[in-house]
Design a protein around this motif. Sequence first.
Motif, PDB file in Angstrom:
ATOM      1  N   MET A 104      37.014  37.588  20.573  1.00 12.86           N
ATOM      2  CA  MET A 104      38.069  38.372  21.209  1.00 12.86           C
ATOM      3  C   MET A 104      39.125  38.799  20.194  1.00 12.86           C
ATOM      4  O   MET A 104      39.673  39.907  20.297  1.00 12.86           O
ATOM      5  CB  MET A 104      38.699  37.586  22.354  1.00 12.86           C
ATOM      6  N   SER A 105      39.402  37.969  19.212  1.00 15.38           N
ATOM      7  CA  SER A 105      40.350  38.365  18.161  1.00 15.38           C
ATOM      8  C   SER A 105      39.831  39.562  17.393  1.00 15.38           C
ATOM      9  O   SER A 105      40.583  40.502  17.079  1.00 15.38           O
ATOM     10  CB  SER A 105      40.601  37.194  17.217  1.00 15.38           C
ATOM     11  N   ALA A 137      47.474  34.860  24.982  1.00 13.77           N
ATOM     12  CA  ALA A 137      47.881  34.583  23.602  1.00 13.77           C
ATOM     13  C   ALA A 137      47.130  35.452  22.595  1.00 13.77           C
ATOM     14  O   ALA A 137      47.664  35.780  21.526  1.00 13.77           O
ATOM     15  CB  ALA A 137      47.663  33.104  23.285  1.00 13.77           C
ATOM     16  N   LEU A 138      45.903  35.838  22.927  1.00 16.31           N
ATOM     17  CA  LEU A 138      45.083  36.655  22.029  1.00 16.31           C
ATOM     18  C   LEU A 138      45.444  38.132  22.076  1.00 16.31           C
ATOM     19  O   LEU A 138      44.928  38.922  21.290  1.00 16.31           O
ATOM     20  CB  LEU A 138      43.599  36.472  22.370  1.00 16.31           C
ATOM     21  N   ARG A 165      50.672  33.007  37.620  1.00 19.68           N
ATOM     22  CA  ARG A 165      50.576  32.406  36.293  1.00 19.68           C
ATOM     23  C   ARG A 165      50.709  33.467  35.196  1.00 19.68           C
ATOM     24  O   ARG A 165      51.310  33.219  34.146  1.00 19.68           O
ATOM     25  CB  ARG A 165      49.242  31.667  36.151  1.00 19.68           C
ATOM     26  N   ALA A 166      50.157  34.636  35.432  1.00 20.31           N
ATOM     27  CA  ALA A 166      50.221  35.713  34.439  1.00 20.31           C
ATOM     28  C   ALA A 166      51.660  36.137  34.180  1.00 20.31           C
ATOM     29  O   ALA A 166      52.013  36.485  33.050  1.00 20.31           O
ATOM     30  CB  ALA A 166      49.400  36.907  34.906  1.00 20.31           C
ATOM     31  N   ASP A 167      52.474  36.155  35.239  1.00 17.83           N
ATOM     32  CA  ASP A 167      53.905  36.447  35.125  1.00 17.83           C
ATOM     33  C   ASP A 167      54.170  37.736  34.338  1.00 17.83           C
ATOM     34  O   ASP A 167      55.070  37.788  33.500  1.00 17.83           O
ATOM     35  CB  ASP A 167      54.626  35.261  34.479  1.00 17.83           C
ATOM     36  N   HIS A 168      53.327  38.745  34.574  1.00 14.75           N
ATOM     37  CA  HIS A 168      53.472  40.073  33.961  1.00 14.75           C
ATOM     38  C   HIS A 168      53.166  40.097  32.459  1.00 14.75           C
ATOM     39  O   HIS A 168      53.323  41.137  31.817  1.00 14.75           O
ATOM     40  CB  HIS A 168      54.863  40.655  34.203  1.00 14.75           C
ATOM     41  N   ASP A 169      52.733  38.975  31.895  1.00  9.31           N
ATOM     42  CA  ASP A 169      52.363  38.957  30.473  1.00  9.31           C
ATOM     43  C   ASP A 169      50.954  39.503  30.254  1.00  9.31           C
ATOM     44  O   ASP A 169      50.610  39.934  29.151  1.00  9.31           O
ATOM     45  CB  ASP A 169      52.442  37.536  29.913  1.00  9.31           C
ATOM     46  N   ILE A 170      50.128  39.460  31.292  1.00 12.23           N
ATOM     47  CA  ILE A 170      48.771  40.001  31.263  1.00 12.23           C
ATOM     48  C   ILE A 170      48.467  40.479  32.681  1.00 12.23           C
ATOM     49  O   ILE A 170      48.933  39.868  33.656  1.00 12.23           O
ATOM     50  CB  ILE A 170      47.755  38.929  30.780  1.00 12.23           C
ATOM     51  N   GLU A 171      47.748  41.576  32.811  1.00 14.58           N
ATOM     52  CA  GLU A 171      47.467  42.120  34.133  1.00 14.58           C
ATOM     53  C   GLU A 171      46.270  41.418  34.773  1.00 14.58           C
ATOM     54  O   GLU A 171      45.326  41.033  34.089  1.00 14.58           O
ATOM     55  CB  GLU A 171      47.164  43.620  34.041  1.00 14.58           C
TER      56      GLU A 171
END
Length: 242
Positions: A104-105, A137-138, A165-171
């Motif tokens: 994924m990186s 994080a990735l 849990r995503a809290d808008h950091d990831i869709e």
Amino acid sequence: MTALELAVQDAAGIRVAAELGVDRIELCSALSLGGLTPSAGLIAAAADSGIPTHVLVRPRAGDFEYDDAERAVIVDDVRRACLHGATGVVVGGLRDGRVDEALMSRIVAAADGAPVTFHRAFDNLSDLDAGLDRLTALGVTRVLTSGGAARAEEALPVLARLVSRADHDIEIMAGSGVRSDNVERIAATGVDAVHASAKRTVTGRPGVALGSAATDGGGYETVDADEARRLLGILRSTEEAR
């Protein structure tokens, strides 16, 4: 707003998506196998439609545990899809039941700023919450998930938990079995988008069957414009009512 991503595998589906003005296309081939990487020509045709096109990059059917040669193909296909006009890519890879972080990186780097969606390989993770944290994080943009169930409507509490849990950091995008008769309930979980294929079967001309999965009827699947229109209408009307 809950976006509608329409899974498309042919020129007819691209045309329907453009006519309806869906929010995004997930472009693939062989949708009946879960989707495989589409051709360069189909990618270019979708890009020309003006609809944001996210290309599925999956080198084969089956599981998502890839060897080194397959990983190299995936990364190269990600680069090539972006060169041919893809707005984003849809990928996934696992290693021993966890996110293949090294792969994924490489994919995020190869996408070079284009959005990266981790597809429903996510639903095969042993720990969805931990997997979501790692993908965030990735630098992955979104996750396509049915909440670990066979169909998204069977895991509404899980979808809501992942959104929190995503809290808008990831869709979080809900997919699998999304139809006009359940999309409102699925959208109510707070997901950022829903993913639907809205398929219908076209009767073809009978002939010699080609391939072990083929039938002798000559039929094939494509987008059902009426169902796609219903899905889009429900999502839009739901937003207007809020």
